[in-house]
Design an enzyme around this catalytic site. Sequence first.
Site, mmCIF file in Angstrom:
data_model
loop_
_atom_site.group_PDB
_atom_site.id
_atom_site.type_symbol
_atom_site.label_atom_id
_atom_site.label_comp_id
_atom_site.label_asym_id
_atom_site.label_seq_id
_atom_site.Cartn_x
_atom_site.Cartn_y
_atom_site.Cartn_z
ATOM 1 N N GLY A 90 0.852 -1.184 0.000
ATOM 2 C CA GLY A 90 0.000 0.000 0.000
ATOM 3 C C GLY A 90 0.883 1.228 0.000
ATOM 4 N N ALA A 123 5.157 -2.232 0.520
ATOM 5 C CA ALA A 123 5.338 -1.358 1.681
ATOM 6 C C ALA A 123 5.796 -2.138 2.903
ATOM 7 C CB ALA A 123 4.044 -0.606 1.995
ATOM 8 N N HIS A 159 9.412 -2.839 -6.351
ATOM 9 C CA HIS A 159 8.908 -2.619 -7.714
ATOM 10 C C HIS A 159 9.936 -1.894 -8.582
ATOM 11 C CE1 HIS A 159 5.113 -3.561 -5.729
ATOM 12 N NE2 HIS A 159 5.213 -2.470 -4.999
ATOM 13 N N GLU A 194 10.200 -6.982 -9.779
ATOM 14 C CA GLU A 194 9.010 -7.781 -9.527
ATOM 15 C C GLU A 194 9.324 -9.283 -9.624
ATOM 16 O OE1 GLU A 194 5.609 -5.425 -9.058
ATOM 17 O OE2 GLU A 194 7.582 -5.513 -8.105
#
Length: 230
Positions: A90, A123, A159, A194
């Site tokens: 998030g 996060a 990411h 990723e």
Amino acid sequence: MKNLIVASTSTIHGGSYLEYLIDEVTLLFKDCKKIIFIPYARPGGMSHDAYTEIAAKFFKKIHIKVTGLHAYDNPAKAIKEAKGVFTGGGNTFLLAHMLYRNEVLQPLRESIYKGLPYLGTSAGSNICGPSMQTTNDMPIVYPPSFKTLGVIPYNINAHYLDPDPSSKHMGETRETRIKEFHTQNTIPVIGLREGSWLRVIGDEITLKGGHTARMFEQGKLPLEIASGPV
């Protein structure tokens, strides 16, 4: 002994939630019948209950019950008594803000150093380093401090994206942003692509997932790190 998975993301393209990590997560939480999910990173639009249910649906596959930390009257006490913890993705600023507000950050750090199995994605991984200052997120709220768990010696950039040589975009790349961080800070940074994750057992950190990662250190050229010991 520390026992962590620090993953770039919860979901890879074409896959379902945490599915690419199922074997690793099963091993991480092999002694757990119940874990706590920290849903604090999710901004408005999805309730903590709804976010916890997403995690619970996955963990049901491996016969582990999930309870959201928001459901406890005393979150710090709940963390101290937890058998395992998963912190989802998030907004990292919001996550840090809530961890400080609920006085959870220090108990979580202490528990991890005592061997608490911990899974972080996005996060939830950004908070594993000494600070959250290399997140990609916007500062939608102001946490009391940028200092985070410090259970690994690197900051994380989840990411992580490489520059696209065919793009006409003239804005800053992730590499540029991390180099800007290093004009003011000395903490090494790992750019996690990723589908990659760090497996932490004690002081040993191993890059897994079949991808390379990008290591940034102040005053040095970035390095590609192959899967294996970091």
